[in-house]
Design a protein around this motif. Structure first.
Motif, PDB file in Angstrom:
ATOM      1  N   ALA A  47       0.840  -1.210   0.000  1.00 18.49           N
ATOM      2  CA  ALA A  47       0.000   0.000   0.000  1.00 18.49           C
ATOM      3  C   ALA A  47       0.869   1.252   0.000  1.00 18.49           C
ATOM      4  O   ALA A  47       0.575   2.244  -0.688  1.00 18.49           O
ATOM      5  CB  ALA A  47      -0.928  -0.011   1.210  1.00 18.49           C
ATOM      6  N   GLY A  48       1.958   1.216   0.787  1.00 23.73           N
ATOM      7  CA  GLY A  48       2.877   2.348   0.775  1.00 23.73           C
ATOM      8  C   GLY A  48       3.560   2.523  -0.564  1.00 23.73           C
ATOM      9  O   GLY A  48       3.724   3.654  -1.049  1.00 23.73           O
ATOM     10  N   ARG A  49       3.976   1.420  -1.177  1.00 22.40           N
ATOM     11  CA  ARG A  49       4.607   1.486  -2.494  1.00 22.40           C
ATOM     12  C   ARG A  49       3.623   2.009  -3.540  1.00 22.40           C
ATOM     13  O   ARG A  49       4.010   2.777  -4.438  1.00 22.40           O
ATOM     14  CB  ARG A  49       5.110   0.106  -2.909  1.00 22.40           C
ATOM     15  N   ASN A  96       3.634  -4.710 -11.134  1.00 19.34           N
ATOM     16  CA  ASN A  96       4.291  -5.589 -10.165  1.00 19.34           C
ATOM     17  C   ASN A  96       3.605  -5.534  -8.801  1.00 19.34           C
ATOM     18  O   ASN A  96       3.478  -6.560  -8.114  1.00 19.34           O
ATOM     19  CB  ASN A  96       5.760  -5.202 -10.026  1.00 19.34           C
ATOM     20  N   ILE A  97       3.170  -4.351  -8.398  1.00 20.86           N
ATOM     21  CA  ILE A  97       2.473  -4.204  -7.116  1.00 20.86           C
ATOM     22  C   ILE A  97       1.171  -4.996  -7.130  1.00 20.86           C
ATOM     23  O   ILE A  97       0.845  -5.711  -6.172  1.00 20.86           O
ATOM     24  CB  ILE A  97       2.209  -2.720  -6.815  1.00 20.86           C
ATOM     25  N   ALA A 169      -7.371   4.830  -5.094  1.00 20.78           N
ATOM     26  CA  ALA A 169      -6.574   3.612  -5.240  1.00 20.78           C
ATOM     27  C   ALA A 169      -6.161   3.080  -3.871  1.00 20.78           C
ATOM     28  O   ALA A 169      -5.873   3.854  -2.960  1.00 20.78           O
ATOM     29  CB  ALA A 169      -5.337   3.887  -6.091  1.00 20.78           C
ATOM     30  N   TYR A 170      -6.140   1.767  -3.751  1.00 22.28           N
ATOM     31  CA  TYR A 170      -5.744   1.170  -2.474  1.00 22.28           C
ATOM     32  C   TYR A 170      -5.307  -0.269  -2.683  1.00 22.28           C
ATOM     33  O   TYR A 170      -5.520  -0.846  -3.757  1.00 22.28           O
ATOM     34  CB  TYR A 170      -6.894   1.219  -1.465  1.00 22.28           C
ATOM     35  N   VAL A 171      -4.682  -0.819  -1.661  1.00 17.90           N
ATOM     36  CA  VAL A 171      -4.322  -2.236  -1.608  1.00 17.90           C
ATOM     37  C   VAL A 171      -5.070  -2.836  -0.427  1.00 17.90           C
ATOM     38  O   VAL A 171      -4.898  -2.370   0.710  1.00 17.90           O
ATOM     39  CB  VAL A 171      -2.808  -2.438  -1.430  1.00 17.90           C
ATOM     40  N   PRO A 172      -5.939  -3.833  -0.635  1.00 17.16           N
ATOM     41  CA  PRO A 172      -6.649  -4.437   0.504  1.00 17.16           C
ATOM     42  C   PRO A 172      -5.666  -4.967   1.542  1.00 17.16           C
ATOM     43  O   PRO A 172      -4.674  -5.605   1.212  1.00 17.16           O
ATOM     44  CB  PRO A 172      -7.450  -5.576  -0.150  1.00 17.16           C
TER      45      PRO A 172
END
Length: 250
Positions: A47-49, A96-97, A169-172
């Motif tokens: 999420a930080g990346r 890649n993320i 935008a987010y990463v669960p």
């Protein structure tokens, strides 16, 4: 005696083979356990990346302006060429993320567990539908640029610029968070009556303010205390009309 010796030698080789297989399975299961234990930390890092990548994409997009192709950037020259090259690298970083994100969210293939085989297609279907990309995602109102990227697994300059400017935008952070997002993204339930489908939606109807009462010439202000002066009659606001003549029907 020769048969017994041959049988003994065969048992040794078979025992060694079984021991190696069990050791390999145990090591694999241990690695999966470590991965599951650290999956939350890894998703937080992703999420930080993602935030860093999209922030850099916004800056490159501000430099490019309306430039959306390599030949346009080359003609513009200078900072545009450098920004375009940097943006191309950020598109690869975004891909890649997302690959790492879905690899961590998908259940690993454990030895002898069929549940991992049945749950992985669910994750694949969610990914193809566009989940796990933005907060507030709705199945019935999804942007076409997002659906194209999710289905093709190919990210473009236009997509990363759109994603960086969407602010959603987010990463669960876990499978549970992704599951909640998927459930919230579904359209409202639909039932059917005699006239077709009916969408169950809560509609709030405000109650209008009550109308002021009509004051006629015969209206009087009630006098509750006869020891005091007679109150002033209310101001006339309406005139009684003529009664509607009766209509006789035979």
């Amino acid at each position: 005696m020769k048969a017994a010796a041959a049988y003994r030698d065969a048992l040794e080789w078979e025992s060694e083979r079984i021991a190696l297989r069990l050791a390999e399975e145990a090591a694999k299961d241990y690695a999966i356990g470590v991965r599951e234990a650290l999956a939350g930390d890894a998703l937080t890092y992703l999420a930080g990346r993602l935030g860093e990548t999209l922030s850099a994409a916004r800056e490159a997009g501000d430099v490019l302006g309306d430039v959306r192709a390599a030949d346009e950037a080359i003609r513009a020259g200078g900072a545009d060429v450098e920004a375009w090259s940097h943006l191309q690298g950020l598109v690869v970083d975004l891909a890649n993320i997302r690959e790492a994100q879905w690899d961590l969210l998908s259940p690993p293939l454990r030895t002898g567990q069929l549940s991992s085989l049945t749950n992985r297609p669910t994750m694949l279907a969610w990914r193809n539908a566009g989940h796990g990309e933005t907060r507030g995602f709705r199945v019935d109102d999804a942007p076409e640029i997002l659906l194209d990227a999710a289905r093709s697994r190919r990210y473009s300059v236009d997509y990363i610029l759109w994603l960086s400017r969407s602010g959603a935008a987010y990463v669960p952070g876990s499978v549970e968070e992704l599951t909640d997002e998927v459930e919230a993204a579904q359209p409202a339930p639909i039932v059917y009556d005699d006239h077709g489908p009916v969408t169950l939606r809560v509609i709030e109807t405000p109650i209008p303010a009550p109308k002021a009462p009509d004051v006629y010439a015969h209206s009087r202000t009630p006098q509750l205390d006869y020891s005091g002066p007679t109150p002033k009659n209310p101001e006339l606001t309406a005139t009684p009309g003529d009664p509607v003549p009766p209509v006789w029907r035979y």
